[in-house]
Design a protein around this motif. Structure first.
Motif, PDB file in Angstrom:
ATOM      1  N   ALA A 203      77.820  18.494 -19.325  1.00 10.65           N
ATOM      2  CA  ALA A 203      79.177  18.407 -18.772  1.00 10.65           C
ATOM      3  C   ALA A 203      79.809  19.852 -18.581  1.00 10.65           C
ATOM      4  O   ALA A 203      80.479  19.972 -17.644  1.00 10.65           O
ATOM      5  CB  ALA A 203      80.166  17.945 -20.159  1.00 10.65           C
ATOM      6  N   ALA A 204      79.506  20.928 -19.251  1.00 15.30           N
ATOM      7  CA  ALA A 204      79.952  22.068 -19.127  1.00 15.30           C
ATOM      8  C   ALA A 204      79.489  22.596 -17.544  1.00 15.30           C
ATOM      9  O   ALA A 204      80.113  23.193 -16.950  1.00 15.30           O
ATOM     10  CB  ALA A 204      79.674  23.095 -20.048  1.00 15.30           C
ATOM     11  N   LEU A 205      78.248  22.273 -17.236  1.00 14.24           N
ATOM     12  CA  LEU A 205      77.544  22.756 -16.061  1.00 14.24           C
ATOM     13  C   LEU A 205      78.427  21.981 -15.085  1.00 14.24           C
ATOM     14  O   LEU A 205      78.512  22.939 -13.853  1.00 14.24           O
ATOM     15  CB  LEU A 205      76.262  22.202 -16.221  1.00 14.24           C
ATOM     16  N   SER A 206      78.490  20.871 -15.166  1.00 15.20           N
ATOM     17  CA  SER A 206      79.264  20.221 -14.092  1.00 15.20           C
ATOM     18  C   SER A 206      80.631  20.491 -13.899  1.00 15.20           C
ATOM     19  O   SER A 206      81.085  20.813 -12.661  1.00 15.20           O
ATOM     20  CB  SER A 206      79.475  18.677 -14.378  1.00 15.20           C
ATOM     21  N   ALA A 207      81.458  21.038 -14.671  1.00 17.87           N
ATOM     22  CA  ALA A 207      82.542  21.671 -14.679  1.00 17.87           C
ATOM     23  C   ALA A 207      82.619  23.021 -13.764  1.00 17.87           C
ATOM     24  O   ALA A 207      83.767  23.264 -13.247  1.00 17.87           O
ATOM     25  CB  ALA A 207      83.256  21.827 -16.156  1.00 17.87           C
ATOM     26  N   VAL A 208      81.694  23.477 -13.878  1.00 20.66           N
ATOM     27  CA  VAL A 208      81.677  24.959 -13.223  1.00 20.66           C
ATOM     28  C   VAL A 208      81.106  24.782 -11.735  1.00 20.66           C
ATOM     29  O   VAL A 208      81.462  25.753 -11.084  1.00 20.66           O
ATOM     30  CB  VAL A 208      80.707  26.024 -14.292  1.00 20.66           C
ATOM     31  N   LEU A 209      80.644  23.741 -11.265  1.00 15.56           N
ATOM     32  CA  LEU A 209      80.323  23.474 -10.026  1.00 15.56           C
ATOM     33  C   LEU A 209      81.060  23.011  -9.004  1.00 15.56           C
ATOM     34  O   LEU A 209      81.941  21.891  -9.500  1.00 15.56           O
ATOM     35  CB  LEU A 209      78.955  22.571  -9.975  1.00 15.56           C
ATOM     36  N   ALA A 210      81.285  23.495  -7.835  1.00 15.81           N
ATOM     37  CA  ALA A 210      82.158  22.699  -6.791  1.00 15.81           C
ATOM     38  C   ALA A 210      81.427  21.445  -6.461  1.00 15.81           C
ATOM     39  O   ALA A 210      80.214  21.032  -6.760  1.00 15.81           O
ATOM     40  CB  ALA A 210      82.305  23.510  -5.694  1.00 15.81           C
ATOM     41  N   GLN A 211      82.249  20.336  -5.907  1.00 18.11           N
ATOM     42  CA  GLN A 211      81.905  18.979  -5.751  1.00 18.11           C
ATOM     43  C   GLN A 211      80.707  19.174  -4.704  1.00 18.11           C
ATOM     44  O   GLN A 211      79.764  18.472  -4.558  1.00 18.11           O
ATOM     45  CB  GLN A 211      82.959  18.205  -5.198  1.00 18.11           C
ATOM     46  N   ASP A 212      80.925  19.878  -3.780  1.00 24.70           N
ATOM     47  CA  ASP A 212      80.052  20.205  -2.623  1.00 24.70           C
ATOM     48  C   ASP A 212      78.946  21.286  -2.860  1.00 24.70           C
ATOM     49  O   ASP A 212      78.624  21.931  -1.812  1.00 24.70           O
ATOM     50  CB  ASP A 212      80.552  20.355  -1.061  1.00 24.70           C
ATOM     51  N   ALA A 213      78.944  21.961  -3.992  1.00 25.27           N
ATOM     52  CA  ALA A 213      77.989  22.881  -4.265  1.00 25.27           C
ATOM     53  C   ALA A 213      76.548  22.920  -4.074  1.00 25.27           C
ATOM     54  O   ALA A 213      76.027  21.552  -3.412  1.00 25.27           O
ATOM     55  CB  ALA A 213      77.810  23.261  -5.826  1.00 25.27           C
TER      56      ALA A 213
ATOM     57  N   VAL B 286      72.921  19.014 -10.828  1.00 27.00           N
ATOM     58  CA  VAL B 286      73.158  18.601 -12.300  1.00 27.00           C
ATOM     59  C   VAL B 286      71.879  17.772 -12.881  1.00 27.00           C
ATOM     60  O   VAL B 286      71.148  17.784 -13.923  1.00 27.00           O
ATOM     61  CB  VAL B 286      74.333  17.747 -12.794  1.00 27.00           C
ATOM     62  N   ARG B 287      71.424  16.881 -11.937  1.00 26.39           N
ATOM     63  CA  ARG B 287      70.260  15.929 -12.134  1.00 26.39           C
ATOM     64  C   ARG B 287      69.129  16.841 -12.350  1.00 26.39           C
ATOM     65  O   ARG B 287      68.338  16.529 -13.165  1.00 26.39           O
ATOM     66  CB  ARG B 287      70.072  14.878 -11.189  1.00 26.39           C
ATOM     67  N   LEU B 288      68.908  17.769 -11.265  1.00 22.43           N
ATOM     68  CA  LEU B 288      67.627  18.699 -11.359  1.00 22.43           C
ATOM     69  C   LEU B 288      67.772  19.683 -12.698  1.00 22.43           C
ATOM     70  O   LEU B 288      66.693  19.492 -13.652  1.00 22.43           O
ATOM     71  CB  LEU B 288      67.643  19.309 -10.259  1.00 22.43           C
ATOM     72  N   ILE B 289      68.795  19.940 -13.180  1.00 23.53           N
ATOM     73  CA  ILE B 289      68.760  21.014 -14.324  1.00 23.53           C
ATOM     74  C   ILE B 289      68.685  19.951 -15.394  1.00 23.53           C
ATOM     75  O   ILE B 289      68.121  20.333 -16.468  1.00 23.53           O
ATOM     76  CB  ILE B 289      70.144  21.776 -14.257  1.00 23.53           C
ATOM     77  N   GLU B 290      69.522  18.884 -15.420  1.00 18.38           N
ATOM     78  CA  GLU B 290      68.883  17.977 -16.605  1.00 18.38           C
ATOM     79  C   GLU B 290      67.575  17.574 -16.914  1.00 18.38           C
ATOM     80  O   GLU B 290      66.893  17.553 -18.073  1.00 18.38           O
ATOM     81  CB  GLU B 290      69.798  16.487 -16.387  1.00 18.38           C
ATOM     82  N   GLY B 291      66.956  17.568 -15.726  1.00 17.41           N
ATOM     83  CA  GLY B 291      65.275  17.086 -15.620  1.00 17.41           C
ATOM     84  C   GLY B 291      64.705  18.330 -16.205  1.00 17.41           C
ATOM     85  O   GLY B 291      63.728  18.561 -17.207  1.00 17.41           O
TER      86      GLY B 291
END
Length: 288
Positions: free
Chosen positions: A186-196, A220-225
């Protein structure tokens, strides 16, 4: 008129020549080699009335030759290509303006032909006038102006159009690393732009994604993996903060060796780009 092989005259120009060569070649090592080749030619030169102009001409032409010979190697490169990271300690003042040496900017330059890149850098970045650029490249001034306009059109959408303070960029980098290390998606998603965008360069030597990741959800999916495979930690908890290509970044160490992560801040206060270099051929300075 500088005497043949005047060391002082050459050394006065070396920093500028190296900066130009790095932007053209995307490699610190190759830039240094090109400047060294220029030195060898300088030792044999006679009657040079304008050492700065002469050396810029020589380095520009040497770089164009190198870029042309490297084209086939670049086309055969395994996975995404990133420039060799330009690393500085945070404790020293930046040598370069971040917007002129960021990874995003260097990748935009990669889309240009060797001549377009040389014209754009010499005129728009190093403030050479068109007449001087034309002389350097052996082209007429009208052709050089056309090359510059074409290059500018390609680069304008990728060159940062705003300035992000080093302090704000450091906060974004720290927030990304904290969220990734803790597996906090959730914190990771918050720091990334939508088109990052996230690009990982392993060069076929180390594990890396074979395509750029486009968009916040993809990243986010990659880092989650990665976090799942490493028991909650996507990246090693220990890292060293440095400046990479003008912006705060980090050097990480894992069982495969060192890697660098460069960050590109976006205008919305979020990260627009994450660029990871894992290819050991580009990290020799960290291993020596």
């Amino acid at each position: 008129m500088a005497p043949t092989g005047d060391v002082e005259a050459f050394e006065a120009q070396r920093p500028r020549l190296t900066r130009l060569a790095y932007r053209m070649l995307g490699s610190v090592a190759e830039a240094e080699d090109a400047v060294q080749d220029a030195w060898l030619r300088w030792t044999k030169a006679e009657g040079v009335e304008d050492p700065a102009g002469w050396l810029v001409r020589v380095v520009s032409r040497l770089c164009i030759d190198r870029m042309r010979s490297a084209k086939s190697r670049r086309e055969a490169y395994r996975g995404p290509w990133l420039p060799e990271p330009l690393i500085e300690e945070l404790t020293v003042d930046p040598v370069e303006r971040a917007e002129d040496v960021s990874v995003a900017f260097l990748l935009a330059l990669e889309r240009l032909s060797p001549l377009e890149r040389a014209v754009f850098l010499l005129h728009d970045v190093f403030d050479e006038d068109y007449a001087s650029v034309a002389e350097t490249l052996g082209r007429n001034e009208a052709a050089v102006r056309q090359l510059a306009a074409r290059a500018r059109a390609h680069v304008k959408d990728n060159r940062p159009r705003f300035t992000v303070s080093q302090e704000d960029a450091a906060k974004l980098a720290a927030a990304f690393m904290a969220a990734a290390a803790q597996g906090d998606m959730a914190a990771l998603s918050a720091v990334l732009a939508q088109d990052a965008v996230m690009v990982t360069d392993g060069g076929g030597k180390r594990k890396a994604s074979l395509r750029p990741l486009i968009g916040r959800d993809d990243i986010v999916r990659l880092i989650e993996g990665l976090a799942w495979r490493h028991h909650g930690e996507a990246f090693p908890m220990t890292f060293r903060a440095v400046r990479i290509n003008g912006y705060p970044g980090v050097i990480l160490e894992d069982e495969g060796g060192p890697m660098t992560v460069a960050f590109q801040p976006g205008e919305d206060g979020k990260l627009a780009g994450i660029y990871m270099v894992r290819n050991p051929e580009k990290l020799g300075r960290l291993q020596s």
